[in-house]
Design a protein around this motif. Sequence first.
Motif, PDB file in Angstrom:
ATOM      1  N   ILE A 139       0.860  -1.181   0.000  1.00  0.00           N
ATOM      2  CA  ILE A 139       0.000   0.000   0.000  1.00  0.00           C
ATOM      3  C   ILE A 139       0.894   1.228   0.000  1.00  0.00           C
ATOM      4  CG2 ILE A 139      -1.808   1.287   1.185  1.00  0.00           C
ATOM      5  CD1 ILE A 139      -2.699  -1.307   2.489  1.00  0.00           C
ATOM      6  N   ASN A 140       0.660   2.116  -0.930  1.00  0.00           N
ATOM      7  CA  ASN A 140       1.433   3.344  -1.004  1.00  0.00           C
ATOM      8  C   ASN A 140       0.715   4.444  -0.219  1.00  0.00           C
ATOM      9  OD1 ASN A 140       1.979   1.915  -4.011  1.00  0.00           O
ATOM     10  ND2 ASN A 140       3.756   2.522  -2.817  1.00  0.00           N
ATOM     11  N   ALA A 141       0.470   5.568  -0.849  1.00  0.00           N
ATOM     12  CA  ALA A 141      -0.173   6.672  -0.146  1.00  0.00           C
ATOM     13  C   ALA A 141      -1.604   6.323   0.242  1.00  0.00           C
ATOM     14  CB  ALA A 141      -0.172   7.920  -1.019  1.00  0.00           C
ATOM     15  N   MET A 142      -2.033   6.885   1.360  1.00  0.00           N
ATOM     16  CA  MET A 142      -3.411   6.742   1.825  1.00  0.00           C
ATOM     17  C   MET A 142      -3.934   8.128   2.158  1.00  0.00           C
ATOM     18  SD  MET A 142      -3.039   3.365   4.268  1.00  0.00           S
ATOM     19  CE  MET A 142      -4.719   2.758   4.032  1.00  0.00           C
ATOM     20  N   GLY A 143      -5.250   8.268   2.122  1.00  0.00           N
ATOM     21  CA  GLY A 143      -5.798   9.593   2.390  1.00  0.00           C
ATOM     22  C   GLY A 143      -7.243   9.564   2.834  1.00  0.00           C
ATOM     23  N   GLY A 185     -24.439  18.861  -1.021  1.00  0.00           N
ATOM     24  CA  GLY A 185     -24.436  19.985  -1.948  1.00  0.00           C
ATOM     25  C   GLY A 185     -23.070  20.536  -2.284  1.00  0.00           C
ATOM     26  N   LYS A 186     -22.028  19.882  -1.784  1.00  0.00           N
ATOM     27  CA  LYS A 186     -20.675  20.356  -2.051  1.00  0.00           C
ATOM     28  C   LYS A 186     -19.858  19.287  -2.754  1.00  0.00           C
ATOM     29  CE  LYS A 186     -20.403  23.649   1.766  1.00  0.00           C
ATOM     30  NZ  LYS A 186     -19.572  24.119   2.929  1.00  0.00           N
ATOM     31  N   GLU A 187     -18.764  19.710  -3.368  1.00  0.00           N
ATOM     32  CA  GLU A 187     -17.871  18.763  -4.016  1.00  0.00           C
ATOM     33  C   GLU A 187     -17.003  18.051  -2.973  1.00  0.00           C
ATOM     34  OE1 GLU A 187     -17.311  21.038  -8.330  1.00  0.00           O
ATOM     35  OE2 GLU A 187     -15.601  20.692  -7.017  1.00  0.00           O
ATOM     36  N   ARG A 188     -16.524  16.882  -3.352  1.00  0.00           N
ATOM     37  CA  ARG A 188     -15.616  16.153  -2.479  1.00  0.00           C
ATOM     38  C   ARG A 188     -14.310  16.945  -2.343  1.00  0.00           C
ATOM     39  NH1 ARG A 188     -14.610  10.249  -4.383  1.00  0.00           N
ATOM     40  NH2 ARG A 188     -13.422  11.326  -6.016  1.00  0.00           N
ATOM     41  N   GLU A 189     -13.773  16.979  -1.139  1.00  0.00           N
ATOM     42  CA  GLU A 189     -12.541  17.721  -0.913  1.00  0.00           C
ATOM     43  C   GLU A 189     -11.538  16.882  -0.137  1.00  0.00           C
ATOM     44  OE1 GLU A 189     -12.915  21.166   1.581  1.00  0.00           O
ATOM     45  OE2 GLU A 189     -14.038  20.123   3.132  1.00  0.00           O
ATOM     46  N   LEU A 190     -10.283  17.165  -0.396  1.00  0.00           N
ATOM     47  CA  LEU A 190      -9.200  16.509   0.323  1.00  0.00           C
ATOM     48  C   LEU A 190      -9.193  16.953   1.784  1.00  0.00           C
ATOM     49  CD1 LEU A 190      -6.380  15.023   0.419  1.00  0.00           C
ATOM     50  CD2 LEU A 190      -5.396  17.265  -0.094  1.00  0.00           C
ATOM     51  N   VAL A 191      -9.007  15.995   2.669  1.00  0.00           N
ATOM     52  CA  VAL A 191      -8.838  16.314   4.087  1.00  0.00           C
ATOM     53  C   VAL A 191      -7.366  16.156   4.482  1.00  0.00           C
ATOM     54  CG1 VAL A 191      -9.458  15.709   6.456  1.00  0.00           C
ATOM     55  CG2 VAL A 191     -11.190  15.610   4.636  1.00  0.00           C
ATOM     56  N   ALA A 192      -6.820  14.967   4.207  1.00  0.00           N
ATOM     57  CA  ALA A 192      -5.429  14.711   4.585  1.00  0.00           C
ATOM     58  C   ALA A 192      -4.897  13.514   3.818  1.00  0.00           C
ATOM     59  CB  ALA A 192      -5.324  14.447   6.086  1.00  0.00           C
ATOM     60  N   THR A 193      -3.598  13.498   3.596  1.00  0.00           N
ATOM     61  CA  THR A 193      -2.935  12.358   2.971  1.00  0.00           C
ATOM     62  C   THR A 193      -1.674  12.012   3.748  1.00  0.00           C
ATOM     63  OG1 THR A 193      -1.650  13.743   1.463  1.00  0.00           O
ATOM     64  CG2 THR A 193      -3.780  12.938   0.668  1.00  0.00           C
ATOM     65  N   ILE A 194      -1.199  10.781   3.559  1.00  0.00           N
ATOM     66  CA  ILE A 194       0.000  10.322   4.242  1.00  0.00           C
ATOM     67  C   ILE A 194       0.758   9.391   3.310  1.00  0.00           C
ATOM     68  CG2 ILE A 194      -1.225   8.393   5.346  1.00  0.00           C
ATOM     69  CD1 ILE A 194       0.586   8.911   7.830  1.00  0.00           C
ATOM     70  N   THR A 195       2.079   9.499   3.317  1.00  0.00           N
ATOM     71  CA  THR A 195       2.904   8.666   2.458  1.00  0.00           C
ATOM     72  C   THR A 195       3.003   7.239   2.998  1.00  0.00           C
ATOM     73  OG1 THR A 195       4.847   9.504   3.633  1.00  0.00           O
ATOM     74  CG2 THR A 195       4.256  10.582   1.551  1.00  0.00           C
ATOM     75  N   SER A 196       3.609   6.378   2.214  1.00  0.00           N
ATOM     76  CA  SER A 196       3.630   4.953   2.550  1.00  0.00           C
ATOM     77  C   SER A 196       4.315   4.664   3.880  1.00  0.00           C
ATOM     78  CB  SER A 196       4.313   4.162   1.442  1.00  0.00           C
ATOM     79  OG  SER A 196       5.631   4.649   1.224  1.00  0.00           O
ATOM     80  N   ASP A 197       5.360   5.417   4.184  1.00  0.00           N
ATOM     81  CA  ASP A 197       6.072   5.167   5.441  1.00  0.00           C
ATOM     82  C   ASP A 197       5.645   6.105   6.556  1.00  0.00           C
ATOM     83  OD1 ASP A 197       9.233   6.874   4.632  1.00  0.00           O
ATOM     84  OD2 ASP A 197       7.153   7.534   4.605  1.00  0.00           O
TER      85      ASP A 197
END
Length: 121
Positions: free
Chosen positions: A31-35, A42-54
């Motif tokens: 598994i690489n990046a996860m988020g 009524g709103k578009e999907r938005e990024l909350v947070a991401t994390i790298t593989s390690d």
Amino acid sequence: QVQLVESGGGLVQPGGSLRLSCAASGSISSINAMGWYRQAPGKERELVATITSDGSSTNYADSVKGRFTISRDNAKNTVYLQMNSLKPEDTAVYCCNAVVRPAYYPRRLYWGQGTQVTVSS
């Protein structure tokens, strides 16, 4: 098949906390990046947070910086989102995603079904 299953959502009062979990299962090679992403009505999907593989690098939306923390446990194929000081505007369906290399199949992006977070008094 690879599945991502979220848990930990619910109803919480403003100022409260929740911890979301997202567990990946199936025949997984890596598994690489996860988020985490969210979508309010009524709103578009938005990024909350991401994390790298390690887990060495994280990225947050400005609206959650200082309140939310993303982490992962690679031994459990699980990513977490600790949400503190929750606000009514955090109300949304929260979904996780992950770049997964299944056994015998090409690497691709997978999504969970989502978990509802409602912040209200």
